[in-house]
Design an enzyme around this catalytic site. Structure first.
Site, mmCIF file in Angstrom:
data_model
loop_
_atom_site.group_PDB
_atom_site.id
_atom_site.type_symbol
_atom_site.label_atom_id
_atom_site.label_comp_id
_atom_site.label_asym_id
_atom_site.label_seq_id
_atom_site.Cartn_x
_atom_site.Cartn_y
_atom_site.Cartn_z
ATOM 1 N N GLU A 74 0.848 -1.198 0.000
ATOM 2 C CA GLU A 74 0.000 0.000 0.000
ATOM 3 C C GLU A 74 0.880 1.244 0.000
ATOM 4 O OE1 GLU A 74 -2.857 0.153 3.205
ATOM 5 O OE2 GLU A 74 -3.790 1.964 2.394
ATOM 6 N N ASN A 119 -6.756 1.543 2.654
ATOM 7 C CA ASN A 119 -7.455 2.815 2.770
ATOM 8 C C ASN A 119 -7.042 3.784 1.657
ATOM 9 O OD1 ASN A 119 -8.477 1.716 5.107
ATOM 10 N ND2 ASN A 119 -7.129 2.847 6.480
ATOM 11 N N ASN A 219 -12.391 -1.092 -0.762
ATOM 12 C CA ASN A 219 -11.709 -1.527 0.451
ATOM 13 C C ASN A 219 -12.451 -1.051 1.702
ATOM 14 O OD1 ASN A 219 -9.136 -2.413 1.959
ATOM 15 N ND2 ASN A 219 -9.378 -0.290 2.641
ATOM 16 N N GLU A 220 -12.766 -1.950 2.597
ATOM 17 C CA GLU A 220 -13.346 -1.631 3.920
ATOM 18 C C GLU A 220 -14.391 -0.505 3.830
ATOM 19 O OE1 GLU A 220 -10.225 -1.123 6.880
ATOM 20 O OE2 GLU A 220 -9.638 -3.220 6.695
ATOM 21 N N TYR A 285 -7.036 -8.339 11.760
ATOM 22 C CA TYR A 285 -5.824 -7.930 12.468
ATOM 23 C C TYR A 285 -5.967 -8.357 13.917
ATOM 24 C CZ TYR A 285 -4.585 -5.128 8.407
ATOM 25 O OH TYR A 285 -4.241 -4.732 7.139
ATOM 26 N N GLU A 331 -6.405 -9.018 3.723
ATOM 27 C CA GLU A 331 -5.513 -8.363 4.693
ATOM 28 C C GLU A 331 -5.557 -9.194 5.960
ATOM 29 O OE1 GLU A 331 -5.939 -4.138 5.465
ATOM 30 O OE2 GLU A 331 -6.536 -3.765 3.389
ATOM 31 N N GLN A 381 1.578 -6.124 5.605
ATOM 32 C CA GLN A 381 1.917 -5.840 4.234
ATOM 33 C C GLN A 381 3.314 -6.400 3.956
ATOM 34 O OE1 GLN A 381 1.127 -1.688 3.246
ATOM 35 N NE2 GLN A 381 -0.862 -1.724 4.260
HETATM 36 O O1 AHR Z 1 -3.048 -2.414 6.229
HETATM 37 C C1 AHR Z 1 -3.302 -1.189 6.843
HETATM 38 C C2 AHR Z 1 -4.753 -0.762 6.737
HETATM 39 O O2 AHR Z 1 -5.554 -1.641 7.461
HETATM 40 C C3 AHR Z 1 -5.350 -0.791 5.356
HETATM 41 O O3 AHR Z 1 -5.089 0.371 4.649
HETATM 42 C C4 AHR Z 1 -6.811 -0.917 5.631
HETATM 43 O O4 AHR Z 1 -7.495 -1.589 4.615
HETATM 44 C C5 AHR Z 1 -6.871 -1.630 6.958
HETATM 45 O O5 AHR Z 1 -7.687 -0.988 7.857
#
Ligand code: AHR
Length: 528
Positions: A74, A119, A219-220, A285, A331, A381
Protein backbone atom coordinates in the site's frame (compact mmCIF):
# COMPACT_ATOMS: atom_id res chain seq x y z
CA UNK A 1 -9.41 -2.64 10.92
CA UNK A 2 -12.18 -2.47 13.47
CA UNK A 3 -13.45 1.04 14.11
CA UNK A 4 -13.06 0.75 17.88
CA UNK A 5 -9.40 -0.14 17.45
CA UNK A 6 -8.36 3.24 16.17
CA UNK A 7 -8.13 4.74 19.61
CA UNK A 8 -6.27 1.77 21.03
CA UNK A 9 -3.31 1.95 18.68
CA UNK A 10 -0.29 3.81 19.99
CA UNK A 11 2.67 5.21 18.12
CA UNK A 12 5.71 3.10 17.49
CA UNK A 13 8.70 5.32 17.84
CA UNK A 14 11.44 3.97 20.05
CA UNK A 15 11.18 0.44 18.69
CA UNK A 16 11.35 1.31 15.03
CA UNK A 17 13.94 4.01 15.53
CA UNK A 18 16.13 1.62 17.49
CA UNK A 19 15.68 -1.02 14.86
CA UNK A 20 16.63 1.27 12.03
CA UNK A 21 19.68 2.61 13.77
CA UNK A 22 22.19 -0.09 12.91
CA UNK A 23 23.15 -1.84 9.70
CA UNK A 24 21.97 -5.36 8.88
CA UNK A 25 24.39 -8.25 8.68
CA UNK A 26 25.15 -9.83 5.33
CA UNK A 27 21.83 -10.27 3.61
CA UNK A 28 22.51 -13.66 2.09
CA UNK A 29 23.31 -15.26 5.38
CA UNK A 30 20.12 -13.93 6.93
CA UNK A 31 17.95 -15.17 4.17
CA UNK A 32 18.86 -18.68 3.32
CA UNK A 33 21.28 -20.33 5.64
CA UNK A 34 19.67 -22.85 7.93
CA UNK A 35 22.55 -23.77 10.22
CA UNK A 36 22.37 -27.10 12.01
CA UNK A 37 22.83 -26.13 15.64
CA UNK A 38 22.24 -28.00 18.87
CA UNK A 39 18.66 -28.06 20.14
CA UNK A 40 17.74 -25.37 22.57
CA UNK A 41 18.01 -26.31 26.24
CA UNK A 42 14.57 -26.21 27.81
CA UNK A 43 13.03 -28.11 30.65
CA UNK A 44 11.34 -30.92 28.74
CA UNK A 45 8.07 -31.84 30.32
CA UNK A 46 5.32 -33.85 28.73
CA UNK A 47 1.94 -32.25 28.35
CA UNK A 48 -0.43 -33.33 31.11
CA UNK A 49 -2.66 -35.12 28.59
CA UNK A 50 -1.40 -37.29 25.75
CA UNK A 51 -0.67 -35.17 22.74
CA UNK A 52 -1.54 -36.92 19.48
CA UNK A 53 -1.60 -36.20 15.79
CA UNK A 54 -3.34 -38.75 13.60
CA UNK A 55 -3.24 -38.56 9.82
CA UNK A 56 -5.25 -40.69 7.44
CA UNK A 57 -4.46 -40.22 3.77
CA UNK A 58 -8.06 -41.08 2.90
CA UNK A 59 -9.21 -38.01 4.83
CA UNK A 60 -8.39 -35.23 2.40
CA UNK A 61 -9.89 -31.81 2.94
CA UNK A 62 -9.16 -30.45 -0.53
CA UNK A 63 -6.69 -28.62 -2.72
CA UNK A 64 -4.84 -25.63 -1.33
CA UNK A 65 -4.91 -22.64 -3.66
CA UNK A 66 -1.38 -21.18 -3.81
CA UNK A 67 -3.04 -17.75 -3.82
CA UNK A 68 -3.28 -18.06 -0.03
CA UNK A 69 0.42 -17.17 0.03
CA UNK A 70 -0.22 -13.62 -1.22
CA UNK A 71 0.91 -10.28 0.07
CA UNK A 72 -0.11 -6.64 -0.01
CA UNK A 73 1.61 -3.33 -0.79
CA UNK A 74 0.00 0.00 0.00
CA UNK A 75 1.04 3.61 -0.49
CA UNK A 76 1.55 4.06 3.21
CA UNK A 77 4.65 5.07 5.16
CA UNK A 78 7.70 3.28 3.79
CA UNK A 79 6.00 0.33 2.11
CA UNK A 80 6.30 1.55 -1.49
CA UNK A 81 8.76 4.45 -1.23
CA UNK A 82 11.76 3.29 0.79
CA UNK A 83 10.46 -0.28 0.78
CA UNK A 84 10.00 -1.96 -2.55
CA UNK A 85 10.93 1.17 -4.52
CA UNK A 86 13.74 3.59 -3.78
CA UNK A 87 14.99 5.58 -6.75
CA UNK A 88 18.65 6.55 -6.47
CA UNK A 89 19.49 4.06 -3.74
CA UNK A 90 22.67 2.05 -4.31
CA UNK A 91 20.56 -0.97 -3.28
CA UNK A 92 18.09 -0.43 -6.14
CA UNK A 93 18.19 -1.63 -9.72
CA UNK A 94 18.08 0.71 -12.73
CA UNK A 95 14.26 0.86 -12.47
CA UNK A 96 14.33 1.93 -8.82
CA UNK A 97 13.32 -1.38 -7.25
CA UNK A 98 15.19 -2.39 -4.09
CA UNK A 99 17.05 -5.54 -5.06
CA UNK A 100 17.48 -6.78 -1.50
CA UNK A 101 13.76 -6.46 -0.80
CA UNK A 102 12.89 -8.19 -4.06
CA UNK A 103 15.22 -11.08 -3.25
CA UNK A 104 13.72 -11.50 0.23
CA UNK A 105 10.17 -11.27 -1.15
CA UNK A 106 10.96 -13.84 -3.85
CA UNK A 107 12.09 -16.30 -1.21
CA UNK A 108 8.58 -16.09 0.30
CA UNK A 109 7.13 -17.16 -3.08
CA UNK A 110 4.52 -14.39 -2.98
CA UNK A 111 1.80 -15.73 -5.28
CA UNK A 112 -0.45 -12.70 -5.57
CA UNK A 113 0.22 -9.05 -4.70
CA UNK A 114 -2.56 -6.63 -3.77
CA UNK A 115 -2.18 -2.90 -4.45
CA UNK A 116 -2.56 0.16 -4.12
CA UNK A 117 -4.42 -0.14 -0.77
CA UNK A 118 -6.05 -0.47 1.65
CA UNK A 119 -7.46 2.81 2.77
CA UNK A 120 -5.27 4.58 0.20
CA UNK A 121 -7.24 3.06 -2.67
CA UNK A 122 -10.44 4.87 -1.63
CA UNK A 123 -8.95 8.24 -2.58
CA UNK A 124 -6.56 7.15 -5.34
CA UNK A 125 -6.89 8.34 -8.92
CA UNK A 126 -4.92 5.77 -10.92
CA UNK A 127 -4.65 8.22 -13.85
CA UNK A 128 -2.24 10.33 -11.75
CA UNK A 129 0.23 7.46 -11.72
CA UNK A 130 0.92 6.84 -15.40
CA UNK A 131 3.01 8.56 -18.07
CA UNK A 132 6.32 10.42 -17.70
CA UNK A 133 7.22 10.37 -14.00
CA UNK A 134 8.31 13.98 -13.79
CA UNK A 135 4.95 15.15 -15.10
CA UNK A 136 2.84 13.18 -12.65
CA UNK A 137 0.97 15.33 -10.12
CA UNK A 138 1.89 15.28 -6.47
CA UNK A 139 -1.25 14.79 -4.37
CA UNK A 140 -2.30 14.88 -0.75
CA UNK A 141 -3.32 11.40 0.38
CA UNK A 142 -6.18 11.96 2.77
CA UNK A 143 -6.21 8.36 4.03
CA UNK A 144 -2.74 8.38 5.55
CA UNK A 145 -2.17 12.16 5.62
CA UNK A 146 0.90 11.99 3.40
CA UNK A 147 2.23 13.51 0.19
CA UNK A 148 1.98 11.13 -2.74
CA UNK A 149 4.49 11.66 -5.56
CA UNK A 150 2.78 9.21 -7.91
CA UNK A 151 6.21 8.09 -9.15
CA UNK A 152 5.07 4.54 -8.50
CA UNK A 153 1.89 3.76 -10.42
CA UNK A 154 0.23 1.02 -12.42
CA UNK A 155 3.13 0.34 -14.81
CA UNK A 156 5.63 0.16 -11.96
CA UNK A 157 3.33 -2.11 -9.97
CA UNK A 158 2.94 -4.53 -12.86
CA UNK A 159 6.67 -4.51 -13.47
CA UNK A 160 7.26 -5.33 -9.81
CA UNK A 161 4.80 -8.21 -9.94
CA UNK A 162 6.58 -9.61 -13.00
CA UNK A 163 9.96 -9.38 -11.27
CA UNK A 164 8.50 -11.03 -8.20
CA UNK A 165 6.61 -13.71 -10.09
CA UNK A 166 3.32 -12.69 -8.42
CA UNK A 167 -0.15 -12.21 -9.93
CA UNK A 168 -1.22 -8.56 -9.66
CA UNK A 169 -4.39 -7.85 -7.69
CA UNK A 170 -5.80 -4.31 -7.93
CA UNK A 171 -8.29 -2.71 -5.55
CA UNK A 172 -10.39 -0.07 -7.31
CA UNK A 173 -11.46 3.20 -5.75
CA UNK A 174 -15.05 2.88 -4.59
CA UNK A 175 -14.67 5.86 -2.27
CA UNK A 176 -14.04 8.99 -4.32
CA UNK A 177 -13.77 7.13 -7.63
CA UNK A 178 -16.33 6.46 -10.32
CA UNK A 179 -17.36 3.30 -12.13
CA UNK A 180 -16.02 4.83 -15.37
CA UNK A 181 -12.58 5.28 -13.79
CA UNK A 182 -12.65 1.66 -12.65
CA UNK A 183 -13.62 0.44 -16.12
CA UNK A 184 -10.93 2.65 -17.68
CA UNK A 185 -8.36 1.08 -15.36
CA UNK A 186 -9.37 -2.38 -16.58
CA UNK A 187 -9.07 -1.12 -20.16
CA UNK A 188 -5.61 0.36 -19.51
CA UNK A 189 -4.42 -2.92 -18.02
CA UNK A 190 -6.11 -5.58 -20.09
CA UNK A 191 -7.49 -4.29 -23.38
CA UNK A 192 -6.03 -4.89 -26.83
CA UNK A 193 -8.59 -2.64 -28.53
CA UNK A 194 -7.75 0.44 -30.58
CA UNK A 195 -9.19 2.66 -27.85
CA UNK A 196 -7.86 5.51 -25.73
CA UNK A 197 -6.74 3.77 -22.52
CA UNK A 198 -5.41 0.64 -24.21
CA UNK A 199 -3.52 2.84 -26.66
CA UNK A 200 -2.13 4.95 -23.83
CA UNK A 201 -0.68 1.83 -22.21
CA UNK A 202 0.96 0.96 -25.53
CA UNK A 203 2.24 4.53 -25.87
CA UNK A 204 3.67 4.27 -22.36
CA UNK A 205 5.83 1.40 -23.61
CA UNK A 206 3.67 -1.65 -22.87
CA UNK A 207 2.40 -3.15 -26.09
CA UNK A 208 1.13 -6.33 -24.50
CA UNK A 209 -1.87 -6.27 -22.14
CA UNK A 210 -1.14 -6.83 -18.47
CA UNK A 211 -4.01 -9.30 -18.07
CA UNK A 212 -4.69 -8.34 -14.47
CA UNK A 213 -7.01 -11.08 -13.32
CA UNK A 214 -7.93 -10.11 -9.74
CA UNK A 215 -9.86 -6.90 -8.97
CA UNK A 216 -11.32 -5.82 -5.65
CA UNK A 217 -14.53 -3.78 -5.55
CA UNK A 218 -13.41 -1.29 -2.91
CA UNK A 219 -11.71 -1.53 0.45
CA UNK A 220 -13.35 -1.63 3.92
CA UNK A 221 -16.24 0.44 2.61
CA UNK A 222 -18.14 -0.42 5.80
CA UNK A 223 -15.83 1.67 8.00
CA UNK A 224 -16.13 5.35 8.90
CA UNK A 225 -12.35 5.69 8.39
CA UNK A 226 -12.86 5.05 4.68
CA UNK A 227 -13.39 7.82 2.12
CA UNK A 228 -16.84 7.18 0.71
CA UNK A 229 -17.99 5.01 3.61
CA UNK A 230 -21.37 3.39 2.87
CA UNK A 231 -23.83 1.01 4.45
CA UNK A 232 -24.17 -2.51 3.10
CA UNK A 233 -27.17 -1.81 0.88
CA UNK A 234 -25.62 1.32 -0.65
CA UNK A 235 -22.32 -0.46 -1.18
CA UNK A 236 -23.89 -3.50 -2.84
CA UNK A 237 -25.92 -1.31 -5.20
CA UNK A 238 -22.77 0.57 -6.27
CA UNK A 239 -20.58 -2.52 -6.47
CA UNK A 240 -22.97 -4.19 -8.89
CA UNK A 241 -22.59 -1.26 -11.26
CA UNK A 242 -18.80 -1.00 -10.87
CA UNK A 243 -18.38 -4.73 -11.42
CA UNK A 244 -20.72 -4.76 -14.40
CA UNK A 245 -18.83 -1.94 -16.12
CA UNK A 246 -15.45 -3.56 -15.41
CA UNK A 247 -16.64 -6.91 -16.82
CA UNK A 248 -18.01 -5.16 -19.90
CA UNK A 249 -14.41 -4.20 -20.60
CA UNK A 250 -12.91 -7.58 -19.72
CA UNK A 251 -15.36 -10.43 -19.03
CA UNK A 252 -12.58 -12.72 -17.79
CA UNK A 253 -11.62 -10.77 -14.66
CA UNK A 254 -12.21 -12.17 -11.17
CA UNK A 255 -14.05 -9.82 -8.83
CA UNK A 256 -13.75 -9.58 -5.05
CA UNK A 257 -16.65 -8.10 -3.09
CA UNK A 258 -15.78 -6.06 -0.02
CA UNK A 259 -16.64 -8.23 2.95
CA UNK A 260 -17.27 -6.70 6.33
CA UNK A 261 -16.87 -7.37 10.01
CA UNK A 262 -19.94 -9.58 10.42
CA UNK A 263 -23.09 -11.18 9.08
CA UNK A 264 -25.05 -7.91 9.10
CA UNK A 265 -22.80 -6.61 6.33
CA UNK A 266 -21.86 -9.82 4.57
CA UNK A 267 -25.33 -11.28 4.10
CA UNK A 268 -26.98 -8.39 2.23
CA UNK A 269 -23.81 -7.65 0.27
CA UNK A 270 -23.45 -11.21 -0.91
CA UNK A 271 -27.14 -11.62 -1.62
CA UNK A 272 -26.88 -8.74 -4.07
CA UNK A 273 -23.48 -9.62 -5.54
CA UNK A 274 -23.55 -13.40 -5.56
CA UNK A 275 -23.89 -13.77 -9.31
CA UNK A 276 -21.27 -11.12 -10.00
CA UNK A 277 -18.34 -11.90 -7.73
CA UNK A 278 -15.89 -14.75 -7.37
CA UNK A 279 -14.72 -13.86 -3.86
CA UNK A 280 -15.79 -11.95 -0.80
CA UNK A 281 -13.03 -10.40 1.29
CA UNK A 282 -12.28 -10.66 4.96
CA UNK A 283 -9.77 -8.60 6.95
CA UNK A 284 -8.34 -9.69 10.26
CA UNK A 285 -5.82 -7.93 12.47
CA UNK A 286 -4.97 -9.50 15.80
CA UNK A 287 -2.35 -9.40 18.48
CA UNK A 288 -1.69 -9.07 22.17
CA UNK A 289 1.21 -8.93 24.57
CA UNK A 290 -0.46 -11.79 26.42
CA UNK A 291 0.24 -15.21 24.97
CA UNK A 292 -3.13 -16.81 25.67
CA UNK A 293 -4.97 -13.79 24.28
CA UNK A 294 -2.91 -13.74 21.09
CA UNK A 295 -3.59 -17.41 20.39
CA UNK A 296 -7.22 -17.07 21.40
CA UNK A 297 -7.36 -14.44 18.68
CA UNK A 298 -5.94 -16.97 16.19
CA UNK A 299 -8.89 -19.21 17.05
CA UNK A 300 -11.31 -16.29 16.71
CA UNK A 301 -9.86 -15.71 13.24
CA UNK A 302 -10.84 -19.26 12.29
CA UNK A 303 -14.35 -18.69 13.66
CA UNK A 304 -14.61 -15.55 11.53
CA UNK A 305 -13.70 -17.58 8.44
CA UNK A 306 -16.24 -20.25 9.31
CA UNK A 307 -18.96 -17.70 9.93
CA UNK A 308 -18.34 -16.07 6.56
CA UNK A 309 -18.31 -19.51 4.97
CA UNK A 310 -21.72 -20.16 6.54
CA UNK A 311 -23.03 -16.91 5.02
CA UNK A 312 -21.72 -18.01 1.63
CA UNK A 313 -23.41 -21.41 2.04
CA UNK A 314 -26.70 -19.79 3.01
CA UNK A 315 -26.69 -17.29 0.16
CA UNK A 316 -25.54 -19.84 -2.41
CA UNK A 317 -28.29 -22.23 -1.33
CA UNK A 318 -30.82 -19.75 -2.73
CA UNK A 319 -29.16 -19.53 -6.14
CA UNK A 320 -28.44 -21.85 -9.03
CA UNK A 321 -24.88 -20.53 -9.39
CA UNK A 322 -22.47 -23.41 -9.92
CA UNK A 323 -19.15 -21.85 -8.88
CA UNK A 324 -19.02 -21.24 -5.14
CA UNK A 325 -18.01 -17.77 -3.98
CA UNK A 326 -14.67 -18.11 -2.15
CA UNK A 327 -13.12 -16.13 0.69
CA UNK A 328 -10.25 -13.74 -0.02
CA UNK A 329 -8.58 -12.88 3.30
CA UNK A 330 -6.92 -9.99 1.56
CA UNK A 331 -5.51 -8.36 4.69
CA UNK A 332 -4.36 -10.35 7.70
CA UNK A 333 -1.66 -9.86 10.27
CA UNK A 334 -0.78 -8.86 13.80
CA UNK A 335 -1.30 -5.14 14.24
CA UNK A 336 -1.86 -3.56 17.61
CA UNK A 337 1.27 -1.67 18.62
CA UNK A 338 1.90 0.97 16.00
CA UNK A 339 -0.50 3.46 14.56
CA UNK A 340 0.24 6.44 12.32
CA UNK A 341 1.22 9.98 12.95
CA UNK A 342 1.00 12.79 10.45
CA UNK A 343 4.46 13.88 9.32
CA UNK A 344 6.19 10.65 10.36
CA UNK A 345 6.83 8.33 7.45
CA UNK A 346 7.77 5.43 9.76
CA UNK A 347 4.13 4.49 10.00
CA UNK A 348 2.78 1.18 11.24
CA UNK A 349 6.32 -0.14 11.69
CA UNK A 350 5.39 -2.92 14.00
CA UNK A 351 8.27 -4.91 15.50
CA UNK A 352 7.29 -8.57 15.57
CA UNK A 353 8.31 -11.16 18.12
CA UNK A 354 8.34 -14.94 18.14
CA UNK A 355 4.77 -15.04 19.51
CA UNK A 356 3.65 -13.19 16.37
CA UNK A 357 5.50 -15.67 14.13
CA UNK A 358 3.60 -18.49 15.85
CA UNK A 359 0.35 -16.59 15.23
CA UNK A 360 1.21 -16.28 11.52
CA UNK A 361 1.96 -20.02 11.34
CA UNK A 362 -1.37 -20.71 13.07
CA UNK A 363 -3.05 -18.53 10.43
CA UNK A 364 -1.45 -20.49 7.61
CA UNK A 365 -2.49 -23.76 9.25
CA UNK A 366 -6.01 -22.36 9.47
CA UNK A 367 -6.01 -21.55 5.75
CA UNK A 368 -4.91 -25.12 5.03
CA UNK A 369 -7.70 -26.51 7.17
CA UNK A 370 -10.22 -24.22 5.46
CA UNK A 371 -8.81 -24.61 1.95
CA UNK A 372 -12.23 -25.39 0.48
CA UNK A 373 -13.36 -21.87 1.20
CA UNK A 374 -10.24 -19.67 1.63
CA UNK A 375 -8.77 -19.41 -1.86
CA UNK A 376 -6.77 -16.22 -1.61
CA UNK A 377 -5.03 -14.42 1.25
CA UNK A 378 -2.66 -11.47 1.51
CA UNK A 379 -0.47 -10.77 4.50
CA UNK A 380 -0.62 -7.06 5.19
CA UNK A 381 1.92 -5.84 4.23
CA UNK A 382 5.15 -6.74 2.40
CA UNK A 383 7.77 -4.35 3.70
CA UNK A 384 8.17 -1.86 6.58
CA UNK A 385 4.43 -1.33 7.17
CA UNK A 386 3.25 -4.16 9.49
CA UNK A 387 5.62 -6.31 7.49
CA UNK A 388 7.92 -9.32 7.59
CA UNK A 389 10.74 -7.30 5.97
CA UNK A 390 12.16 -4.07 7.42
CA UNK A 391 14.58 -1.82 5.55
CA UNK A 392 16.92 1.01 6.26
CA UNK A 393 19.24 2.87 3.88
CA UNK A 394 21.85 0.15 3.99
CA UNK A 395 19.99 -3.12 4.18
CA UNK A 396 17.14 -5.07 5.65
CA UNK A 397 16.13 -7.27 8.50
CA UNK A 398 13.91 -10.32 8.31
CA UNK A 399 11.35 -10.09 11.05
CA UNK A 400 10.20 -13.17 12.95
CA UNK A 401 7.01 -13.37 10.87
CA UNK A 402 9.04 -13.77 7.69
CA UNK A 403 10.07 -17.31 8.52
CA UNK A 404 6.73 -19.13 8.63
CA UNK A 405 5.77 -17.49 5.34
CA UNK A 406 8.98 -18.71 3.75
CA UNK A 407 8.98 -22.20 5.29
CA UNK A 408 5.37 -22.96 4.43
CA UNK A 409 5.71 -21.88 0.82
CA UNK A 410 8.89 -23.91 0.52
CA UNK A 411 7.62 -27.15 2.01
CA UNK A 412 3.85 -27.49 2.29
CA UNK A 413 2.00 -29.59 -0.25
CA UNK A 414 -1.01 -28.67 -2.33
CA UNK A 415 -3.48 -31.06 -0.73
CA UNK A 416 -4.69 -30.56 2.83
CA UNK A 417 -5.29 -33.61 5.01
CA UNK A 418 -7.69 -33.65 7.92
CA UNK A 419 -5.36 -34.11 10.89
CA UNK A 420 -6.84 -35.22 14.16
CA UNK A 421 -5.06 -33.29 16.90
CA UNK A 422 -5.28 -33.91 20.60
CA UNK A 423 -3.56 -31.42 22.85
CA UNK A 424 -3.90 -29.68 26.18
CA UNK A 425 -5.25 -26.17 26.00
CA UNK A 426 -4.44 -22.83 27.60
CA UNK A 427 -5.86 -22.58 31.12
CA UNK A 428 -9.47 -21.41 31.02
CA UNK A 429 -9.52 -21.52 27.21
CA UNK A 430 -10.54 -25.06 26.23
CA UNK A 431 -10.85 -24.05 22.57
CA UNK A 432 -7.28 -22.77 22.40
CA UNK A 433 -4.94 -25.78 22.26
CA UNK A 434 -1.19 -25.51 22.70
CA UNK A 435 -0.65 -27.44 19.50
CA UNK A 436 -1.87 -26.10 16.20
CA UNK A 437 -1.28 -28.36 13.22
CA UNK A 438 -1.76 -28.66 9.50
CA UNK A 439 -0.93 -31.69 7.38
CA UNK A 440 -0.40 -31.43 3.65
CA UNK A 441 0.70 -33.73 0.88
CA UNK A 442 1.43 -33.45 -2.80
CA UNK A 443 -0.84 -34.82 -5.51
CA UNK A 444 1.09 -38.05 -5.78
CA UNK A 445 1.19 -38.75 -2.03
CA UNK A 446 4.97 -38.79 -2.17
CA UNK A 447 5.46 -36.35 0.67
CA UNK A 448 3.75 -35.51 3.93
CA UNK A 449 4.46 -32.15 5.53
CA UNK A 450 3.46 -31.64 9.12
CA UNK A 451 3.41 -28.02 10.23
CA UNK A 452 3.24 -28.04 14.01
CA UNK A 453 3.03 -24.93 16.16
CA UNK A 454 3.80 -25.52 19.84
CA UNK A 455 2.35 -22.40 21.43
CA UNK A 456 3.26 -23.41 24.98
CA UNK A 457 5.45 -20.66 26.42
CA UNK A 458 7.74 -22.99 28.39
CA UNK A 459 7.11 -26.66 27.67
CA UNK A 460 8.37 -28.98 24.97
CA UNK A 461 5.57 -31.31 23.92
CA UNK A 462 6.12 -34.93 23.08
CA UNK A 463 3.54 -36.05 20.52
CA UNK A 464 2.39 -39.50 19.41
CA UNK A 465 2.09 -39.39 15.65
CA UNK A 466 0.11 -42.02 13.71
CA UNK A 467 -0.06 -42.13 9.94
CA UNK A 468 -2.40 -44.30 7.88
CA UNK A 469 -2.11 -44.80 4.14
CA UNK A 470 1.44 -43.50 3.83
CA UNK A 471 4.76 -45.12 4.72
CA UNK A 472 7.33 -42.46 5.55
CA UNK A 473 11.05 -42.97 5.41
CA UNK A 474 12.34 -43.19 8.94
CA UNK A 475 14.45 -40.04 8.80
CA UNK A 476 14.19 -36.62 7.25
CA UNK A 477 14.32 -32.90 7.88
CA UNK A 478 12.57 -30.79 10.44
CA UNK A 479 12.84 -27.02 10.10
CA UNK A 480 12.29 -25.23 13.37
CA UNK A 481 11.56 -21.55 13.93
CA UNK A 482 12.51 -20.65 17.45
CA UNK A 483 14.28 -18.14 19.66
CA UNK A 484 15.08 -17.55 23.31
CA UNK A 485 11.52 -16.61 24.30
CA UNK A 486 8.15 -15.62 22.88
CA UNK A 487 9.21 -11.99 23.24
CA UNK A 488 12.36 -12.38 21.12
CA UNK A 489 12.45 -10.12 18.05
CA UNK A 490 14.85 -9.51 15.16
CA UNK A 491 16.18 -5.97 14.89
CA UNK A 492 18.98 -4.31 12.95
CA UNK A 493 21.02 -4.39 16.14
CA UNK A 494 20.23 -8.05 16.75
CA UNK A 495 18.95 -9.55 13.49
CA UNK A 496 19.12 -13.28 14.27
CA UNK A 497 17.37 -13.80 17.59
CA UNK A 498 14.67 -15.81 15.83
CA UNK A 499 15.73 -17.95 12.89
CA UNK A 500 15.10 -21.27 11.21
CA UNK A 501 17.24 -24.22 12.18
CA UNK A 502 17.37 -27.34 10.08
CA UNK A 503 17.32 -30.41 12.26
CA UNK A 504 16.96 -34.04 11.37
CA UNK A 505 14.58 -36.56 12.88
CA UNK A 506 14.76 -40.34 12.85
CA UNK A 507 12.54 -43.24 13.88
CA UNK A 508 9.48 -42.16 11.89
CA UNK A 509 7.01 -44.83 10.78
CA UNK A 510 3.34 -45.69 11.00
CA UNK A 511 3.47 -44.71 14.68
CA UNK A 512 6.24 -42.76 16.38
CA UNK A 513 6.93 -40.00 18.84
CA UNK A 514 8.31 -36.60 18.10
CA UNK A 515 9.04 -33.78 20.51
CA UNK A 516 8.21 -30.24 19.48
CA UNK A 517 10.13 -27.55 21.32
CA UNK A 518 8.44 -24.93 23.47
CA UNK A 519 7.35 -21.79 21.56
CA UNK A 520 8.29 -23.11 18.14
CA UNK A 521 7.02 -23.71 14.63
CA UNK A 522 8.20 -27.02 13.17
CA UNK A 523 7.83 -27.96 9.55
CA UNK A 524 8.56 -31.66 9.28
CA UNK A 525 8.90 -33.19 5.84
CA UNK A 526 8.30 -36.93 5.54
CA UNK A 527 9.09 -38.61 2.23
CA UNK A 528 7.46 -41.81 1.02
O1 AHR B 1 -3.05 -2.41 6.23
C1 AHR B 1 -3.30 -1.19 6.84
C2 AHR B 1 -4.75 -0.76 6.74
O2 AHR B 1 -5.55 -1.64 7.46
C3 AHR B 1 -5.35 -0.79 5.36
O3 AHR B 1 -5.09 0.37 4.65
C4 AHR B 1 -6.81 -0.92 5.63
O4 AHR B 1 -7.50 -1.59 4.61
C5 AHR B 1 -6.87 -1.63 6.96
O5 AHR B 1 -7.69 -0.99 7.86
Amino acid sequence: MKSNEIGRRGLLKGGAAAMLGAAAGPFGSLLRSWPIVPQQQTATVEAAGIARIKIDFDRRIGTIDRNIYGNFTEHLGRCIYGGIYEEGSPLSDADGFRKDVLQAAKAMHVSVLRWPGGNFSSGYNWKDGIGPKDQRPRRWDTAWQEEESNRFGTDEFIEYCRKLGAEPYICVNMGTGTMQEAADWVEYCNATTDTYWANLRKKNGHAEPYNVKYWALGNEVYGSWQAGHKDAVEYAADAVEFGKMMRWVDPTIKLVACGGPGVDWNFPVLEKLVYLVDYISLHHYGGSLETAKEFNDACEFEKQVRTLDAVITAVMSRTDKKERVAIAVDEWNIWFRSWFHRGDNHMLEEIYNLRDALWIASGLNMFHRNCRTVKLADVAQLVNVIAPIMTNDTGLVLQTTYYPLQLYTDHCGDVALDALVRSDAFPGLPDVPYLDVSATTDDGNQKLTLAVVNRHPTTDISVEIEIEGFKPQSSGNLYEINGPSLDAANTFANPSQVTVRRKSYSGAGAAFRQTFAAHSVSVMTLQA
